[in-house]
Structures are given as structure tokens and as C-alpha cells.
Design an enzyme around this catalytic site. Structure first.
Site, PDB file in Angstrom:
ATOM      1  N   LYS A  10      -8.702  -0.503  -8.767  1.00  0.00           N
ATOM      2  CA  LYS A  10      -9.340  -1.195  -7.629  1.00  0.00           C
ATOM      3  C   LYS A  10     -10.367  -0.287  -6.973  1.00  0.00           C
ATOM      4  O   LYS A  10     -10.053   0.870  -6.657  1.00  0.00           O
ATOM      5  CB  LYS A  10      -8.258  -1.578  -6.606  1.00  0.00           C
ATOM      6  CG  LYS A  10      -8.776  -2.118  -5.284  1.00  0.00           C
ATOM      7  CD  LYS A  10      -7.629  -2.579  -4.407  1.00  0.00           C
ATOM      8  CE  LYS A  10      -8.075  -3.117  -3.063  1.00  0.00           C
ATOM      9  NZ  LYS A  10      -8.425  -2.066  -2.094  1.00  0.00           N
ATOM     10  N   THR A  21      -6.137   2.688  -6.488  1.00  0.00           N
ATOM     11  CA  THR A  21      -7.371   2.575  -5.689  1.00  0.00           C
ATOM     12  C   THR A  21      -8.196   3.835  -5.873  1.00  0.00           C
ATOM     13  O   THR A  21      -7.696   4.953  -5.687  1.00  0.00           O
ATOM     14  CB  THR A  21      -7.025   2.344  -4.208  1.00  0.00           C
ATOM     15  OG1 THR A  21      -6.324   1.101  -4.101  1.00  0.00           O
ATOM     16  CG2 THR A  21      -8.284   2.274  -3.348  1.00  0.00           C
ATOM     17  N   HIS A  26     -13.585  -1.697  -0.955  1.00  0.00           N
ATOM     18  CA  HIS A  26     -12.561  -1.407   0.045  1.00  0.00           C
ATOM     19  C   HIS A  26     -12.833  -2.160   1.352  1.00  0.00           C
ATOM     20  O   HIS A  26     -12.616  -1.631   2.446  1.00  0.00           O
ATOM     21  CB  HIS A  26     -12.521   0.108   0.304  1.00  0.00           C
ATOM     22  CG  HIS A  26     -11.153   0.639   0.630  1.00  0.00           C
ATOM     23  ND1 HIS A  26     -10.422   1.404  -0.230  1.00  0.00           N
ATOM     24  CD2 HIS A  26     -10.381   0.518   1.738  1.00  0.00           C
ATOM     25  CE1 HIS A  26      -9.274   1.746   0.329  1.00  0.00           C
ATOM     26  NE2 HIS A  26      -9.216   1.214   1.526  1.00  0.00           N
ATOM     27  N   TYR A  45      -2.398   5.689  -4.116  1.00  0.00           N
ATOM     28  CA  TYR A  45      -3.447   6.690  -3.927  1.00  0.00           C
ATOM     29  C   TYR A  45      -2.945   7.946  -4.614  1.00  0.00           C
ATOM     30  O   TYR A  45      -1.775   8.319  -4.429  1.00  0.00           O
ATOM     31  CB  TYR A  45      -3.638   7.004  -2.449  1.00  0.00           C
ATOM     32  CG  TYR A  45      -4.362   5.949  -1.652  1.00  0.00           C
ATOM     33  CD1 TYR A  45      -5.635   5.510  -2.025  1.00  0.00           C
ATOM     34  CD2 TYR A  45      -3.796   5.419  -0.505  1.00  0.00           C
ATOM     35  CE1 TYR A  45      -6.304   4.559  -1.264  1.00  0.00           C
ATOM     36  CE2 TYR A  45      -4.464   4.467   0.254  1.00  0.00           C
ATOM     37  CZ  TYR A  45      -5.715   4.044  -0.133  1.00  0.00           C
ATOM     38  OH  TYR A  45      -6.383   3.104   0.609  1.00  0.00           O
ATOM     39  N   SER A  72       0.826  -1.211   0.000  1.00  0.00           N
ATOM     40  CA  SER A  72       0.000   0.000   0.000  1.00  0.00           C
ATOM     41  C   SER A  72       0.861   1.262   0.000  1.00  0.00           C
ATOM     42  O   SER A  72       1.958   1.277   0.550  1.00  0.00           O
ATOM     43  CB  SER A  72      -0.870  -0.012   1.259  1.00  0.00           C
ATOM     44  OG  SER A  72      -1.404   1.266   1.509  1.00  0.00           O
TER      45      SER A  72
HETATM   46  C1  LIG Z   1      -6.612  -2.777   7.847  1.00  0.00           C
HETATM   47  C2  LIG Z   1      -6.893  -2.555   6.396  1.00  0.00           C
HETATM   48  C3  LIG Z   1      -6.157  -1.602   5.713  1.00  0.00           C
HETATM   49  C4  LIG Z   1      -6.396  -1.383   4.346  1.00  0.00           C
HETATM   50  N1  LIG Z   1      -5.621  -0.483   3.677  1.00  0.00           N
HETATM   51  C5  LIG Z   1      -5.802  -0.339   2.332  1.00  0.00           C
HETATM   52  C6  LIG Z   1      -4.944   0.500   1.590  1.00  0.00           C
HETATM   53  O1  LIG Z   1      -4.013   1.102   2.117  1.00  0.00           O
HETATM   54  N2  LIG Z   1      -5.176   0.600   0.253  1.00  0.00           N
HETATM   55  C7  LIG Z   1      -6.188  -0.061  -0.379  1.00  0.00           C
HETATM   56  O2  LIG Z   1      -6.353   0.062  -1.587  1.00  0.00           O
HETATM   57  N3  LIG Z   1      -7.013  -0.870   0.320  1.00  0.00           N
HETATM   58  C8  LIG Z   1      -6.836  -1.034   1.636  1.00  0.00           C
HETATM   59  N4  LIG Z   1      -7.643  -1.894   2.330  1.00  0.00           N
HETATM   60  C9  LIG Z   1      -8.678  -2.642   1.621  1.00  0.00           C
HETATM   61  C10 LIG Z   1      -8.109  -3.983   1.121  1.00  0.00           C
HETATM   62  O3  LIG Z   1      -7.178  -3.793   0.105  1.00  0.00           O
HETATM   63  C11 LIG Z   1      -9.239  -4.860   0.533  1.00  0.00           C
HETATM   64  O4  LIG Z   1      -9.942  -4.109  -0.399  1.00  0.00           O
HETATM   65  C12 LIG Z   1     -10.205  -5.390   1.589  1.00  0.00           C
HETATM   66  O5  LIG Z   1      -9.537  -5.717   2.784  1.00  0.00           O
HETATM   67  C13 LIG Z   1     -10.889  -6.619   1.020  1.00  0.00           C
HETATM   68  O6  LIG Z   1     -11.801  -7.128   1.904  1.00  0.00           O
HETATM   69  P1  LIG Z   1     -11.509  -8.351   2.905  1.00  0.00           P
HETATM   70  O7  LIG Z   1     -10.809  -7.735   4.053  1.00  0.00           O
HETATM   71  O8  LIG Z   1     -12.865  -8.844   3.198  1.00  0.00           O
HETATM   72  O9  LIG Z   1     -10.631  -9.348   2.180  1.00  0.00           O
HETATM   73  C14 LIG Z   1      -7.416  -2.115   3.688  1.00  0.00           C
HETATM   74  C15 LIG Z   1      -8.143  -3.073   4.390  1.00  0.00           C
HETATM   75  C16 LIG Z   1      -7.890  -3.304   5.737  1.00  0.00           C
HETATM   76  C17 LIG Z   1      -8.676  -4.357   6.456  1.00  0.00           C
END
Ligand SMILES: Cc1cc2nc3c(=O)[nH]c(=O)nc-3n(C[C@H](O)[C@H](O)[C@H](O)COP(=O)(O)O)c2cc1C
Length: 398
Positions: A271, A182, A295, A156, A132
Site C-alpha cells: 500500500k 505500507t 496515504h 509498518y 493498523s
Molecule cells: C486518521 C488517519 C489515520 C491513518 N493511519 C494509517 C495507518 O496507521 N496506516 C496506514 O497505512 N494508513 C493510514 N492512514 C491512511 C489510510 O489508510 C488511507 O490510505 C487514507 O485514509 C485513504 O484516503 P481517504 O481518507 O480519502 O479514504 C490513515 C488515515 C487517516 C485519515
């Protein structure tokens, strides 16, 4: 009626008590839910809640997971499934499983081993890992510490486009293969758990958070004896929501996708797509892959459920780009269902964070072996001998 009472030894097999000091510590961890519970026991509440939580009433995340309960499988029988080929290609490169580790920010807060541990675990499992923009390991350090991983970089777009250009060229120079843009973070989602818990990044020591951390001595010891958590690639820290609103640009449009397409020579994934028309526009702007995603429910609550939208996006895009399902995947069986509904791969987010919190790098390896075993068993029981044979007639969403 005369009863014959069999000797009890015929019915029960008594195991002599053993006095080994320690049971195989992972033997009873057989699902993502087991990892989740173990993670919860080992991390301070504010940290666990940051992972577990989502926006507003957290309806989106619950629906994303629950959607997999609506999957009905139609297995074939009397097929030779002695050998199963789990491999697939993702953006032109072979992967051992149709799984991508999704980007998550602040990973070193969950466990000091952080992004490198997850990325190395991904390499051992033969799947891509996405770093990320809000990573707590820099672009370059991750490349050094996980040289064999198929590394993707998630971007981002901030208001400062020169800074964006610099991040992109650093990722390219450090050998990242795929850029993931994203697009569902015009502004920060309202994560009420974090507000209630007073969460800051890095965590601050208020009397309340300190009490929470003292209850998890192993986590606290690791946190105190390793480098402090910071946004290594961005070089900033502070309150998460404030940072997101300051750094991210609510003015990003499809023109920026075109611009990034011209800046980045490798595959480009968009995404956070939540509508068919946006998927088509993203492909027209140059995307090679579309991650159908909200997300993990952390942005707009009540946004469309990714698994339910997936078939329509797959239909509309046809072969012009790869489509991935992001959100709610908790098992290898879920991956198989998403694939059968047309996804090239399932993105996995929270499960690997649970695994990391539960047991560091060893936990991540345990998760990938669970996903692998589960996936193979599901394919065999479905009567198919490989990822390529997962077709839509095997699955229905009811
Ligand atoms: C703690 C956490 C931090 C996340 N940080 C980002 C991020 O920095 N960038 C991003 O595109 N998605 C981020 N996401 C979303 C994840 O990439 C992903 O879309 C999501 O976790 C998918 O769902 P799931 O947790 O049910 O597998 C984050 C998700 C979590 C749980």
C-alpha cells in the site's frame, strides 16, 4: 386575463405538526459529508483535525477527492437491472461490496468504541477491515471482539526486524488473512494542523486542549470512563511524529517485501504505490495486491492523485495482481467509478472515521448502508447488473 385561484389545499399538502420527542436520528444523514459535519460537532477540534488533516498544504487530499468530480459516466439504457449483484472477490474471498476499510491509527481516540466497532461494522457489511500497526486495540483483542470479520493487518517495518517478525507471526496466529505493507512512510509527513493544535497521542490536558474537550462532553465522558488510549499492539505512546520517526525505518526496500513474502503465508498487499514502475517491482517482489495510494495525502503533499494513476497501473499489472484505489472515495458512486477504471476494490479511510465519530458503531453501520445503497443505485442507473459488468467503456476521466 382571468385567473382562477385554486384552493390552496390543492397545491400544498399540510402535515399536521407532530410532537414526537425525537426524530429518527439518522434519517437526514444521507452522505459522507453529513457524517463529517456530525463528526465535527461531536469531537474536540484537535481530534477531528487529526482525521481531516493531511500533509503540508493539504493539496493531495483535496485533489484525491476532487478527482472524482472529473469522472464522466456513460450509462447504458434498456438493460434489465431488476437484480444487482454487488459481490466481488478480493484476494480469493467473496466480499459483499468492492470496498475495503483502510488501516487508520489511533481509532479509539476518535471514539472510545474504536477498532472493534469498525471491524464488526465491516463484518456486517461483508467487507474486509484492516487493523493498523498503530491501532489502539491489540491484534489479539480485535480478533476476539470481531471474530467474524475478514481481518487484514497493516504493517509498518521498523528498524527492529525481530519486532516486525513478531508482529507478523502474532497476526498470523490470530487469524488475520492478509498482510498490508505500507510503504509511503519513510519518515513522517508534516501535518501542520496537529502541530498547531498541540496534538499528542494519547491527548494531553493542556488548558487549551481541555477547553476543546469540555466543549464535547459526550466524547470527554466516553474518554474518561473507558480504558486510556494506547498503542496496544506496539505498547508505546507519546508524540505521534516522534514515534513515527523513531519506530519507522527509512531504509526499507523491495528486499524487505521479498523477506515479508517469505515470512507471511497469506496474501500480501503493498500500500502506497505511486508509480507504475514501483507497482511492477512490488509485484515482482511477491505482492498479490497493489494499493495505489498516497496515504490520504498525509505524507508527501502534491504526490500523484491515486484515481488518475490507477488506469496506468491496472494496464501495466494486467492479471498478475489485484489493484486497489485508495484515497478520495466518498460514496458508492465513487466506488463504482474506481471499479470501472480497473480497481478490484476501493479502500475507504476517513469516511468510516467520520461515521465512528458521528455515532459509534451505529454510525459505521449507517455509513455502510449508505455506501451499499449508493452503489446499487449507481449500477442500476449505469445499466449494469453486477460488479463484474463494470467495464472501462462506462467511465472516463476528463
Ligand atoms: C486518521 C488517519 C489515520 C491513518 N493511519 C494509517 C495507518 O496507521 N496506516 C496506514 O497505512 N494508513 C493510514 N492512514 C491512511 C489510510 O489508510 C488511507 O490510505 C487514507 O485514509 C485513504 O484516503 P481517504 O481518507 O480519502 O479514504 C490513515 C488515515 C487517516 C485519515
Amino acid at each position: 386575463m382571468k385567473r382562477r385561484v385554486p384552493p390552496i389545499g390543492d397545491l400544498w399538502r399540510f402535515l399536521a405538526p407532530t410532537f414526537r420527542v425525537r426524530r429518527e436520528p439518522w434519517a437526514r444523514v444521507v452522505t459522507t459529508e453529513d457524517l463529517r459535519r456530525r463528526a465535527q460537532r461531536r469531537t474536540p477540534r484537535s481530534v477531528f483535525d487529526y482525521v481531516e488533516g493531511a500533509a503540508e498544504r493539504e493539496l493531495s487530499v483535496r485533489r484525491a477527492v476532487a478527482a472524482f468530480e472529473r469522472v464522466i459516466l456513460h450509462p447504458r439504457v434498456l438493460r434489465d437491472v431488476t437484480g444487482v449483484d454487488t459481490t466481488t472477490t478480493i484476494l480469493g474471498r467473496q466480499a459483499a461490496l468492492p470496498i475495503v476499510f483502510a488501516p487508520t491509527g489511533f481509532t479509539r481516540m476518535m471514539h472510545a468504541a474504536g477498532e472493534p466497532a469498525v471491524a464488526r461494522g465491516a463484518a456486517r457489511a461483508g467487507i474486509p477491515y484492516t487493523l493498523s500497526t498503530l491501532g489502539t486495540t491489540s491484534i489479539e483483542r480485535l480478533a476476539e471482539e470481531a471474530p467474524d470479520t475478514d481481518r487484514w493487518f497493516q504493517l509498518y517495518v521498523s528498524k527492529d526486524r525481530d519486532h516486525v517478525r513478531e508482529l507478523v507471526s502474532r497476526a498470523q496466529a490470530a487469524g488475520y488473512r492478509t498482510l498490508v505493507l505500507t510503504v509511503d512512510v519513510a519518515v513522517a509527513g508534516a501535518r501542520h494542523r496537529d502541530t498547531h493544535n498541540g496534538l499528542t497521542i494519547p491527548p494531553t490536558l493542556t488548558p487549551r486542549t481541555l477547553v476543546g474537550m469540555l466543549r464535547k462532553p459526550r466524547w470527554l465522558f466516553d474518554a474518561l470512563t473507558t480504558e486510556p488510549v494506547s498503542f496496544e499492539s506496539l505498547g508505546a505512546a507519546g508524540d505521534v511524529m516522534g514515534l513515527i520517526n523513531r519506530v519507522f525505518d527509512a531504509g526499507v526496500t523491495f528486499e524487505d517485501v521479498e523477506w515479508l513474502r517469505s515470512e507471511w503465508s497469506g496474501p500480501l498487499v503493498v500500500k502506497g504505490i505511486q508509480r507504475v514502475d514501483d507497482a511492477l517491482d512490488a509485484v515482482a517482489a511477491g505482492a498479490d495486491g497493489i494499493a495505489v495510494s498516497n496515504h490520504g495525502g498525509r505524507q508527501l503533499d502534491r504526490a500523484v492523485t491515486p484515481l488518475e494513476l490507477l488506469p496506468a497501473v491496472v494496464d501495466a499489472i494486467a492479471d498478475r495482481a489485484e489493484v486497489y484505489l485508495d484515497g478520495g472515495v466518498r460514496s458508492g458512486a465513487d466506488v463504482a467509478a474506481a471499479d470501472a477504471l480497473g480497481a478490484r476494490a476501493g479502500f475507504v479511510g476517513r469516511p468510516y472515521l467520520y461515521a465512528l465519530m458521528a455515532g459509534g458503531e451505529r454510525g459505521v453501520d449507517h455509513l455502510t448502508s449508505l455506501l451499499q445503497n449508493d452503489y446499487v443505485r449507481t449500477l442500476r442507473l449505469l445499466g449494469v447488473s453486477g460488479t463484474a459488468d463494470l467495464t472501462s467503456d462506462l467511465v472516463e476521466l476528463r
